[in-house]
Write a protein that holds these residues in place. Structure first.
Motif, PDB file in Angstrom:
ATOM      1  N   UNK A   1     -33.670  -0.676  35.358  1.00 25.28           N
ATOM      2  CA  UNK A   1     -32.732   0.381  34.454  1.00 25.28           C
ATOM      3  C   UNK A   1     -33.674   0.730  33.067  1.00 25.28           C
ATOM      4  N   UNK A   2     -32.937  -0.592  32.768  1.00 25.35           N
ATOM      5  CA  UNK A   2     -34.340  -0.663  31.199  1.00 25.35           C
ATOM      6  C   UNK A   2     -35.142  -0.197  30.877  1.00 25.35           C
ATOM      7  N   UNK A   3     -36.151  -0.484  31.840  1.00 23.22           N
ATOM      8  CA  UNK A   3     -37.417   0.794  31.498  1.00 23.22           C
ATOM      9  C   UNK A   3     -37.490   1.892  32.130  1.00 23.22           C
TER      10      UNK A   3
ATOM     11  N   UNK B   1     -29.088  -1.908  24.749  1.00 23.54           N
ATOM     12  CA  UNK B   1     -28.084  -0.540  25.717  1.00 23.54           C
ATOM     13  C   UNK B   1     -28.055  -0.793  26.808  1.00 23.54           C
ATOM     14  N   UNK B   2     -28.775  -1.051  27.561  1.00 20.35           N
ATOM     15  CA  UNK B   2     -29.214  -1.069  28.845  1.00 20.35           C
ATOM     16  C   UNK B   2     -27.938  -2.028  29.803  1.00 20.35           C
ATOM     17  N   UNK B   3     -27.954  -3.074  28.935  1.00 16.28           N
ATOM     18  CA  UNK B   3     -27.521  -4.689  28.881  1.00 16.28           C
ATOM     19  C   UNK B   3     -25.728  -4.106  29.541  1.00 16.28           C
ATOM     20  N   UNK B   4     -25.997  -3.637  28.037  1.00 17.37           N
ATOM     21  CA  UNK B   4     -24.364  -2.925  27.854  1.00 17.37           C
ATOM     22  C   UNK B   4     -23.683  -2.936  28.843  1.00 17.37           C
TER      23      UNK B   4
ATOM     24  N   UNK C   1     -26.166   6.216  39.824  1.00 20.15           N
ATOM     25  CA  UNK C   1     -25.620   6.603  38.897  1.00 20.15           C
ATOM     26  C   UNK C   1     -25.335   5.439  37.784  1.00 20.15           C
ATOM     27  N   UNK C   2     -25.748   4.716  38.112  1.00 17.88           N
ATOM     28  CA  UNK C   2     -25.817   3.435  36.633  1.00 17.88           C
ATOM     29  C   UNK C   2     -27.149   3.939  35.964  1.00 17.88           C
TER      30      UNK C   2
END
Length: 349
Positions: free
Chosen positions: A29-31, A57-60, A72-73
């Motif tokens: 997701x982060x990448x 931001x992606x961690x949140x 979706x995520x």
């Protein structure tokens, strides 16, 4: 990894009773969000390289929407990153006195909600990025959910416009006025709406408007907004902000800074204890929905997923504020200018 939380911001109940989790898709997701920010020109390559991962931001989002399908995520995380970039553009338009730029952007964002496909290649990267996000989010659930999301986000845009008006005129809203406006500028109902694609189904009005469900959803978001106000109070005082519950309490209730911080903490802690009660009520409600029918089982499972993620929001928000470079004001060269923003006259082109 142990994070040292300053005593003034420490909430032992969160650390003890709200265990933190991350969606297993998080590293990817982060990448992917980093790549999306670059492709959509929402942050310059040097800013992405230096700051994107540290902003968390992606961690949140990966700590909130557990159980969501990866697609979706990813759409939610990209939208969330866009939202932070939009918030920064709004802030810079205020700071650099650009009412014309803000007015144009506001109008375009309203339009995108109704016809995102027509704005995918807009010259303003913020408009094009929003169109991409909205179009992807609209793909997961029926048109009724899309219309609700659009209605809620139109209200968010209008609330940002009210904040622009207040900040450019130095108006500190009263406490009750601020609390109502904050529910919109923090996008309470947007993040709540996004629980549904994460759970894989749209919830009927009878469920969403059930008093326990609505109360649990509101409390999870109020906690996030007020804890954000507590953590960002130094940054916003440094930047001559007017939109912060602490600032409203100081201005309109005559509280000292120390008293305002204490009152913020009191409200936040009360929010947590009230959520724990509402959470139990929603779980009972989910059991009632599971009535032996296939539809009842699916609906009960979806409600359980949503309230579980409301709970996850508490820990995700809490740790985000202590890990994200967005709140590390003391490390900035200029306490009023975030180092991760492009500070030129964006929007005036």
């Amino acid at each position: 990894m142990a994070i040292a939380v300053p005593p003034a911001l420490s909430l032992p109940v969160i650390e003890a009773a709200f265990p933190r989790q991350l969606h297993p898709y998080w590293p990817r997701l982060q990448e992917q969000t980093r790549t999306w920010l670059l492709e959509k020109r929402l942050m310059s390559a040097d800013k992405v390289a230096e700051y994107a991962d540290g902003l968390c931001y992606t961690d949140l989002m990966a700590g909130f929407y557990l159980g969501a399908a990866e697609e979706v995520l990813q759409a939610i995380a990209d939208f969330s990153a866009w939202f932070f970039v939009w918030d920064d553009r709004h802030d810079r338009d205020v700071v650099h006195h650009r009412p014309g730029a803000w007015r144009r952007l506001r109008g375009l964002l309203h339009t995108v909600l109704e016809s995102p496909r027509h704005h995918l290649h807009h010259e303003d990267a913020l408009v094009a990025g929003f169109a991409d996000s909205v179009l992807r989010l609209y793909a997961f659930l029926p048109a009724t959910w899309n219309a609700r999301f659009a209605r809620h986000f139109h209200e968010v845009i209008d609330a940002y416009d009210q904040e622009f008006h207040n900040r450019t005129r130095g108006i500190v809203p009263g406490v009750e006025e601020y609390l109502a406006l904050r529910r919109l500028t923090f996008a309470h109902w947007i993040w709540t709406d996004l629980l549904e694609p994460s759970a894989g189904r749209e919830l009927p009005d009878t469920v969403r408007k059930h008093p326990a469900y609505r109360r649990a959803a509101l409390l999870s978001q109020e906690f996030a907004a007020w804890y954000n106000d507590l953590c960002s109070l130094p940054k916003e005082l440094a930047g001559d902000e007017v939109h912060n519950l602490g600032i409203s309490l100081i201005t309109h209730e005559g509280l000292t800074l120390e008293q305002a911080i204490a009152e913020l903490r009191r409200r936040i802690e009360e929010c947590i204890s009230e959520f724990l009660i509402a959470e139990e009520e929603v779980l009972w409600f989910a059991e009632e929905l599971t009535d032996g029918t296939v539809r009842g089982k699916e609906l009960g499972t979806a409600v359980q997923s949503c309230v579980t993620n409301m709970r996850n929001w508490f820990s995700s928000v809490y740790w985000f504020h202590h890990e994200s470079g967005r709140y590390m004001v003391d490390n900035w060269e200029d306490r009023a200018t975030p180092p991760y923003v492009d500070n030129e006259a964006a929007g005036e082109k």
